[in-house]
Write a protein that holds these residues in place. Structure first.
Motif, short mmCIF file in Angstrom:
data_model
loop_
_atom_site.label_atom_id
_atom_site.label_comp_id
_atom_site.label_asym_id
_atom_site.label_seq_id
_atom_site.Cartn_x
_atom_site.Cartn_y
_atom_site.Cartn_z
N MET A 1 25.46 34.95 -3.89
CA MET A 1 26.10 35.00 -1.87
C MET A 1 27.04 36.39 -2.47
N ARG A 2 26.80 37.06 -1.67
CA ARG A 2 27.70 38.87 -1.85
C ARG A 2 29.18 38.39 -1.57
N GLU A 3 29.61 39.27 -1.74
CA GLU A 3 31.08 39.23 -2.24
C GLU A 3 31.31 39.82 -0.56
N ARG A 4 32.58 39.14 -0.15
CA ARG A 4 32.47 40.00 1.55
C ARG A 4 34.44 40.33 1.41
N THR B 1 26.34 54.51 -2.99
CA THR B 1 25.88 55.44 -1.99
C THR B 1 25.06 54.88 -0.91
N ALA B 2 25.52 54.14 -0.36
CA ALA B 2 24.98 53.60 1.04
C ALA B 2 25.81 52.56 1.78
N ILE B 3 25.85 52.98 3.03
CA ILE B 3 26.86 51.81 4.35
C ILE B 3 25.83 51.59 5.14
N GLU B 4 25.78 50.25 4.95
CA GLU B 4 24.82 49.93 6.81
C GLU B 4 25.81 49.61 7.36
N PRO B 5 26.10 49.53 9.10
CA PRO B 5 26.14 48.30 9.98
C PRO B 5 25.53 47.01 9.78
N LEU B 6 26.41 46.36 9.88
CA LEU B 6 26.13 44.98 9.75
C LEU B 6 26.08 44.12 11.50
N THR B 7 24.74 43.30 11.94
CA THR B 7 24.42 42.71 12.89
C THR B 7 25.68 42.53 14.17
N ASP B 8 25.75 41.37 12.88
CA ASP B 8 27.20 40.56 13.41
C ASP B 8 28.54 41.15 13.45
N GLY B 9 28.56 42.74 13.26
CA GLY B 9 30.21 42.99 12.29
C GLY B 9 30.01 43.64 11.15
N GLY B 10 30.93 44.19 10.63
CA GLY B 10 31.19 44.32 9.71
C GLY B 10 30.59 45.99 8.77
N PHE B 11 30.14 45.95 7.08
CA PHE B 11 29.19 46.77 7.01
C PHE B 11 28.66 46.30 5.71
N CYS B 12 27.39 46.87 5.27
CA CYS B 12 26.91 46.01 3.51
C CYS B 12 26.99 47.31 3.14
N LEU B 13 27.60 48.01 2.05
CA LEU B 13 27.72 48.26 1.02
C LEU B 13 27.08 48.89 -0.77
N THR B 14 25.92 49.43 -0.35
CA THR B 14 26.06 49.98 -1.27
C THR B 14 26.28 50.41 -2.85
N ALA B 15 26.44 49.86 -3.86
CA ALA B 15 27.82 50.38 -5.32
C ALA B 15 26.71 50.14 -6.40
N VAL B 16 26.93 51.62 -6.93
CA VAL B 16 26.27 51.50 -8.03
C VAL B 16 27.13 51.83 -9.41
N SER B 17 27.12 50.82 -10.30
CA SER B 17 28.15 50.96 -10.92
C SER B 17 27.22 50.72 -12.76
N ASP C 1 27.00 48.33 -14.45
CA ASP C 1 26.92 46.96 -14.30
C ASP C 1 25.28 46.83 -13.21
N GLY C 2 24.79 47.75 -13.11
CA GLY C 2 24.17 48.39 -12.04
C GLY C 2 23.87 48.25 -10.35
N VAL C 3 23.33 47.84 -9.30
CA VAL C 3 23.39 47.87 -8.21
C VAL C 3 23.98 46.51 -7.61
N THR C 4 24.68 46.59 -7.19
CA THR C 4 26.02 45.96 -5.87
C THR C 4 25.59 45.46 -4.50
N ALA C 5 25.42 44.81 -3.08
CA ALA C 5 25.85 45.00 -2.69
C ALA C 5 27.20 44.09 -2.23
N ILE C 6 27.79 44.76 -1.03
CA ILE C 6 29.32 44.23 -0.78
C ILE C 6 29.39 44.09 0.13
N GLU C 7 30.12 43.01 0.51
CA GLU C 7 30.11 42.83 2.45
C GLU C 7 32.10 42.83 2.94
N SER C 8 31.77 43.59 3.56
CA SER C 8 33.59 43.85 4.45
C SER C 8 33.17 44.06 5.51
#
Lengths: 420, 123
Positions: free
Chosen positions: A1-4, A87-103, A105-112
């Motif tokens: 599950m993604r971190e929110r 590297t990227a931020i996309e708006p989520l359809t139900d409000g909030g955003f999904c971020l793509t972060a590279v570290s 540890d690899g690529v992580t998706a984070i919701e905020s």
């Protein structure tokens, strides 16, 4: 599950740290993302003192100021990812955003739910000030020279010329002199200095470094390493005057020719930018044109005091924590031509506007002058200043609770000097 | 009559010094610190000094330091030479003394960052 998270802060400098601490204190679940290994942003290399006079009533160096916030940040147990790049931020359809972060540890998706962009600013480079000639080593932005000197312990030049009288250039003139380099002069294309008056005194006058106004570097010489620069006088429109060229031998050219807010991520989100500040257009809570996205610090507008960077971070942090997606009724503020810029650029009529903090600069040096905020013909606020200088940003807090309905908001600066 | 710009805070007041029968008078200052600065400038100008000291740690070759109190302006380069002769070989934390009573001026040189003590904690 993604971190929110409720609030994700991008940037771990003074603005981002203050934003994260304030959002956490307001009860939000906060994540801070920093691309460097250590928190603190540019303050890590700003080893000179003068930071924190407004906030702590003490003259701190950059690292001391930053570490006070870093300790508070750690004590609060706020989540942080360092050596991580968004590297990227996309708006989520139900409000909030999904971020793509590279570290690492690899690529992580984070919701905020909300975002705070505390990405700071960038230096203008030689390419942006149209200096001609070869491409030798030895041409540095002041920030790069500062990084080499103060973090790497490497002196980047033995004998140099500084172009631009911005504060970092003045600070580096002193710093390089202290470390044994010869600073031949600071050249400024404008007829007035760009840096704070106190820096002209303690960085240049104290060390007998000359300041040449209405002069610029028009050419660089040297194959592998810089050997000389060509200096020209400029006219009122800052165009070089033919016949005024002179050649100055040096192995370093340090550029302190301005800072530009960094808003690449903001632009991918479609955040509207103000051509005056080159930062996002914000309302009184520092929310951008994109609901749930906030801006603070030097990403919002280039500040001259870190105290105000922290302050705007705290404002954005509190506002992001309180964000609930309420509809806004945005009223833009038209500004008069004597104002270089005014932040925030608009007011949300639906918000609590009991204490709106404004930051502004005058376009040119002015004597006694008056700032006036109006709604239609009604004067909401006015303040008189003994003098205004563009390098010195002004800050004020205004109660705008009882905004008259309708009527355009305007702000203007009037000279109160003789005859006006 | 002499004019000078205050460097105590970013406000940068332009102050005027006048010799009067009652001593020096200062005008144009917005606060008492400005007056004290103006008078010191005509007698014994004092400055703070911020610089770096070399370290024995490859990950952080220099450590930011400053003098704890002000030093005479004309001793700045002596103090620089003294600091440049030091190598910090312990994981100093912010506020730790790097050089005691530098140049006999009664002022210590202290670390302004915990960079080294934190670097040590990292894997």
């Amino acid at each position: 599950m993604r971190e929110r998270y409720d609030v994700t802060v991008i940037g771990g400098g003074p603005a981002g740290l203050a934003a994260a601490i304030a959002a956490d204190a307001a009860g939000a679940r906060v994540l801070l993302i920093e691309r460097e290994a250590r928190l603190g942003g540019i303050l890590k290399q700003c080893i000179h003192d003068g930071f924190g006079l407004v906030r702590f009533k003490e003259k701190l160096s950059g690292p001391e100021y930053a570490e006070r916030f870093i300790e508070q940040f750690r004590a609060a147990g706020i989540d942080a990812m360092t050596l991580t790049y968004v590297t990227a931020i996309e708006p989520l359809t139900d409000g909030g955003f999904c971020l793509t972060a590279v570290s690492r540890d690899g690529v992580t998706a984070i919701e905020s739910k909300t975002l705070i962009l505390a990405t700071g600013c960038r230096e203008r480079t030689a390419k942006q000030v149209a200096i001609h000639g070869t491409r030798p080593a030895g041409v540095y932005t002041a920030g790069t020279a500062q990084h080499l000197t103060n973090l790497r312990g490497v002196l980047p030049t033995k004998k140099c010329v500084i172009l631009g009288s911005g504060d970092i250039g003045l600070i580096m003139a002193r710093r390089l002199t202290l470390e044994g380099a010869e600073v031949l002069g600071v050249y400024e294309a404008k007829p007035t200095p760009s840096g704070l008056t106190r820096n002209l005194h303690q960085c240049l006058h104290d060390f007998n470094i000359p300041l040449y106004l209405s002069h610029t570097v028009t050419r660089v010489f040297g194959e592998d390493r810089l050997t000389a620069v060509e200096i020209s006088q400029v006219d009122d429109a800052m165009r070089p005057i033919p016949g005024t060229e002179s050649v100055v031998a040096c192995d370093g050219l340090i550029l302190s020719v301005g800072l530009i807010p960094e808003n690449e991520l903001a632009e991918t989100l479609g955040v509207a930018l103000d051509p005056r500040t080159k930062g996002p257009v914000c309302d009184g809570s520092l929310m951008t044109s994109c609901p749930g996205v906030f801006s603070c610090g030097n990403a919002l507008h280039v500040n001259d005091l870190v105290d105000y960077v922290s302050e705007s971070g705290e404002q954005a942090g509190r506002a992001a924590a309180a964000f609930c997606g309420a509809a806004r009724d945005l009223a833009p503020i038209e500004i008069g031509k004597e104002l270089l810029y005014l932040v925030p650029q608009q007011i949300d009529r639906n918000a609590d506007n009991s204490a709106v903090t404004f930051y502004f600069r005058s376009r040119a040096p002015m004597g006694k002058s008056r700032l006036r905020l109006q709604c239609g013909d009604a004067v909401l606020f006015e303040k008189t200043y003994p003098f205004l200088r563009p390098p010195e940003m002004e800050r004020l807090t205004v109660d705008l609770r009882d905004l008259p309905a309708g009527g355009a908001l305007t702000a203007q600066l009037d000279s109160l000097e003789g005859g006006a | 009559m002499e004019q000078l710009v205050c460097i105590v805070c970013p406000r940068g007041c332009t102050m005027t010094l006048n010799d009067t029968p009652d001593g020096l008078s200062v005008t144009g200052n917005a606060c008492p610190r400005g007056k004290a600065f103006a008078i010191a400038e005509t007698t014994q100008p004092m400055r703070t000094l911020c610089t770096t000291a070399a370290t024995a740690f490859p990950a952080a070759p220099v450590l930011p330091v400053r003098v704890r109190g002000e030093i005479p302006k004309d001793r700045i380069f002596d103090v620089m030479a003294a600091i440049n002769a030091v190598t910090v070989d312990f994981p100093a934390a912010r506020g730790d003394v790097i050089l005691e009573n530098v140049c006999g001026l009664g002022v210590d040189v202290i670390a302004t960052s915990s960079l080294l003590s934190e670097e040590g904690e990292r894997p």
